[in-house]
Design an enzyme around this catalytic site. Structure first.
Site, PDB file in Angstrom:
ATOM      1  N   ASN A   1       0.831  -1.216   0.000  1.00 44.11           N
ATOM      2  CA  ASN A   1       0.000   0.000   0.000  1.00 44.11           C
ATOM      3  C   ASN A   1       0.863   1.263   0.000  1.00 44.11           C
ATOM      4  O   ASN A   1       0.354   2.357   0.164  1.00 44.11           O
ATOM      5  CB  ASN A   1      -0.950   0.016   1.207  1.00 44.11           C
TER       6      ASN A   1
ATOM      7  N   THR B   1      11.589 -10.677  14.249  1.00 40.70           N
ATOM      8  CA  THR B   1      12.748  -9.924  14.733  1.00 40.70           C
ATOM      9  C   THR B   1      13.439 -10.634  15.898  1.00 40.70           C
ATOM     10  O   THR B   1      12.780 -11.316  16.702  1.00 40.70           O
ATOM     11  CB  THR B   1      12.324  -8.509  15.187  1.00 40.70           C
TER      12      THR B   1
ATOM     13  N   SER C   1       9.990  -2.511  22.786  1.00 43.82           N
ATOM     14  CA  SER C   1       9.243  -1.385  22.200  1.00 43.82           C
ATOM     15  C   SER C   1       7.891  -1.911  21.741  1.00 43.82           C
ATOM     16  O   SER C   1       7.692  -3.130  21.637  1.00 43.82           O
ATOM     17  CB  SER C   1       9.993  -0.821  20.981  1.00 43.82           C
TER      18      SER C   1
ATOM     19  N   TYR D   1       6.713  -1.709  18.785  1.00 40.97           N
ATOM     20  CA  TYR D   1       6.965  -2.439  17.539  1.00 40.97           C
ATOM     21  C   TYR D   1       7.390  -3.884  17.831  1.00 40.97           C
ATOM     22  O   TYR D   1       6.821  -4.834  17.276  1.00 40.97           O
ATOM     23  CB  TYR D   1       8.044  -1.730  16.701  1.00 40.97           C
ATOM     24  N   HIS D   2       8.394  -4.055  18.704  1.00 39.50           N
ATOM     25  CA  HIS D   2       8.864  -5.414  18.997  1.00 39.50           C
ATOM     26  C   HIS D   2       7.760  -6.244  19.665  1.00 39.50           C
ATOM     27  O   HIS D   2       7.677  -7.450  19.491  1.00 39.50           O
ATOM     28  CB  HIS D   2      10.115  -5.370  19.886  1.00 39.50           C
TER      29      HIS D   2
ATOM     30  N   LYS E   1       5.574  -7.940  17.105  1.00 38.14           N
ATOM     31  CA  LYS E   1       6.165  -9.156  16.515  1.00 38.14           C
ATOM     32  C   LYS E   1       6.111 -10.312  17.513  1.00 38.14           C
ATOM     33  O   LYS E   1       6.069 -11.477  17.122  1.00 38.14           O
ATOM     34  CB  LYS E   1       7.600  -8.885  16.073  1.00 38.14           C
TER      35      LYS E   1
ATOM     36  N   GLN F   1      14.888 -11.863  12.595  1.00 42.93           N
ATOM     37  CA  GLN F   1      16.002 -11.173  11.945  1.00 42.93           C
ATOM     38  C   GLN F   1      16.669 -10.149  12.863  1.00 42.93           C
ATOM     39  O   GLN F   1      16.021  -9.491  13.671  1.00 42.93           O
ATOM     40  CB  GLN F   1      15.501 -10.490  10.673  1.00 42.93           C
TER      41      GLN F   1
ATOM     42  N   VAL G   1      19.562  -5.033  10.031  1.00 45.33           N
ATOM     43  CA  VAL G   1      20.111  -5.150   8.681  1.00 45.33           C
ATOM     44  C   VAL G   1      21.016  -3.963   8.398  1.00 45.33           C
ATOM     45  O   VAL G   1      20.708  -2.841   8.769  1.00 45.33           O
ATOM     46  CB  VAL G   1      18.968  -5.206   7.642  1.00 45.33           C
TER      47      VAL G   1
ATOM     48  N   ARG H   1      15.953   5.674  24.481  1.00 44.38           N
ATOM     49  CA  ARG H   1      15.161   4.440  24.638  1.00 44.38           C
ATOM     50  C   ARG H   1      15.241   3.919  26.065  1.00 44.38           C
ATOM     51  O   ARG H   1      16.165   4.264  26.803  1.00 44.38           O
ATOM     52  CB  ARG H   1      15.702   3.345  23.704  1.00 44.38           C
TER      53      ARG H   1
ATOM     54  N   GLU I   1      16.139   0.659  27.517  1.00 43.42           N
ATOM     55  CA  GLU I   1      16.715  -0.639  27.157  1.00 43.42           C
ATOM     56  C   GLU I   1      17.899  -0.880  28.089  1.00 43.42           C
ATOM     57  O   GLU I   1      18.457   0.073  28.633  1.00 43.42           O
ATOM     58  CB  GLU I   1      17.192  -0.638  25.682  1.00 43.42           C
TER      59      GLU I   1
END
Ligand code: USQ
Length: 408
Positions: free
Chosen positions: A39, A152, A194, A196-197, A200, A223, A226, A337, A339
């Site tokens: 999209n 991830t 996070s 996002y994580h 997943k 993953q 990258v 962050r 972490e």
């Protein structure tokens, strides 16, 4: 050994993005019939953040036409939102009857997912709905499709009990009431840092359920970060160039350091730089996906989880390496962050190695090559987009307190 016919047709969801685009080209070059659904949300987010890829990526139609000219192979593109248009997705699956679906169609930036309540909700709604829609549509289509998902390393969290992180499953021993010792494989406990994580991590449960209930064949690739930008196929024509993000939200650490070095910006290390992370070159990403296509799980197998990374490094060591090569200054900034300041990280990646992955190592020669790529496009960089301003909690300060005066 699988008794199924080799796959021929592959649907790539999110095929216009940083990993999806070079993967689509690579699989097309190998003779697979690749179809992209995208999209173009990543391009939209660039507009929203008033930033852009350092490399001049072309509109998707131009990219696809260039690929047809260069390779003689056509990649059709459907403009569709996988998270919102379930019936559209199902219709395409029914019409195209793919053997494999590769699912990259998720919002992939941790800082972006933490920027505001709206973006937390967007990331959760988009990622979870996209994954569920794909699973549900595969079941409804009645087709035997192998689903490959780009997950991830971050689902594991970055602290381990001094053990090597296994590939998805942890063998545990429990003691029953009668004192009997029972061994069981469970999903490695998730520990996301996070929103996002976290999405997943939630994806993993969706896979577990649909694999158990509907016997879907699923590969989930965990993953690492990258680095690099080009693959053999994206190098074939300037119009095929892959995106390169360097901004505070989408730029990942090593690629950020490379462009920072190229434009003379200090290398922005968050906190002490003691964070250890897993890394993989983009060329190895596309090769891993090829290996995942070629080695599907059998019907009835549990979700196949593979760690898609080749080496681990401390952020501080990467900064020192880039600094040694380029003479750049290192700037330790307040970590935006939440972490662990330091962590050990040992990862098992035997599954990909056993299937034939030959890792591109992060040696100084490759680093130099990449920093030359960064230099080639350095003139396009907008320095004001370098600071990482997305904080994990309201209490925190943005990562870069000020842009050095001489840069403004
Ligand atoms: N960092 C710095 N300086 C910077 C940018 C980042 O020190 O200028 C630090 C961060 O604080 C963090 C580490 O570098 O400790 C990695 O950050 P990153 O932005 O390179 O990577 P991350 O946010 O973890 O996310 C990226 C991708 C994501 C993928 C993940 C793999 O955006 O899609 O899932 O890498 S992993 O990290 O293994 O979970």
């Amino acid at each position: 050994m699988t008794s199924m016919l080799p796959p021929r047709k592959i649907l790539v969801l999110g095929g216009d993005g940083f990993c999806g685009w070079p993967t689509s080209l690579h699989l097309s070059s190998l003779g697979y019939d690749v179809i992209i659904i995208d999209n173009l949300s990543r391009r939209q987010i660039d507009h929203e953040l008033e930033t852009s890829s350092l490399t001049p990526i072309q509109p998707i139609d131009v990219r696809l036409k260039a690929w047809e000219e260069v390779s003689g192979r056509r990649i059709p593109h459907y403009l569709l939102n996988v998270a919102e248009d379930y019936s559209g997705l199902l219709e395409i699956i029914r019409q195209e009857e793919p053997d494999v679906i590769i699912h990259f169609a998720e919002q992939r930036s941790a800082p972006y997912s933490m920027k505001s309540p709206r973006l937390k909700c967007y990331t959760v709604n988009n990622n979870i709905n996209a994954t569920h829609n794909v699973l549900c549509a595969i079941v409804e289509s009645g087709l035997d499709i192998h689903l490959i998902h780009l997950g991830t390393m971050g689902v594991y969290g970055y602290g381990t009990a001094k053990m090597q992180i296994p590939e998805g499953y942890l063998e545990v021993e429990v003691t029953t009431e009668t004192g009997e010792k029972v061994h069981q494989d469970i999903l490695y406990p998730t520990n996301p840092d996070s929103v996002y994580h976290m999405t997943k991590s939630l994806d993993q449960l969706l896979f577990l359920y649909y694999n158990k209930n509907d016997k879907l064949r699923i590969t989930d690739l965990h993953q690492g970060i990258v680095w690099g930008t080009h693959t053999r196929e994206t190098l074939l024509d300037e119009r095929l160039v892959n995106r390169f993000d360097y901004d505070g939200d989408y730029g990942t650490v090593l690629n950020r350091f490379l462009i920072q070095a190229a434009v003379g910006h200090p290398l922005t290390v968050h906190g002490t730089g003691g964070q250890t992370r897993a890394f993989i070159h983009i060329q190895d990403t596309v090769r891993c996906i090829q290996l995942a296509v070629e080695h599907p799980p059998e019907a009835g197998d549990r979700v196949l989880i593979m760690n898609q990374m080749t080496e681990t490094h401390r952020v501080k060591d990467l900064a020192e390496l880039v600094s040694r090569l380029t003479g750049s200054e290192i700037l330790y900034v307040a970590n935006p962050r939440q972490e662990p300041a330091e962590n050990e990280f040992h990862v098992n990646n035997n599954l990909f190695l056993s299937k034939g992955l030959l890792p591109t190592t992060l040696n100084e020669g490759v680093m130099l090559e990449i920093s030359e790529i960064a230099k080639k496009y350095a003139g396009f960089a907008d320095i004001s987009k370098i600071p990482a301003t997305s904080t994990w909690t309201r209490r925190q300060e943005p990562g870069v307190l000020a842009i050095p005066e001489e840069m403004v």
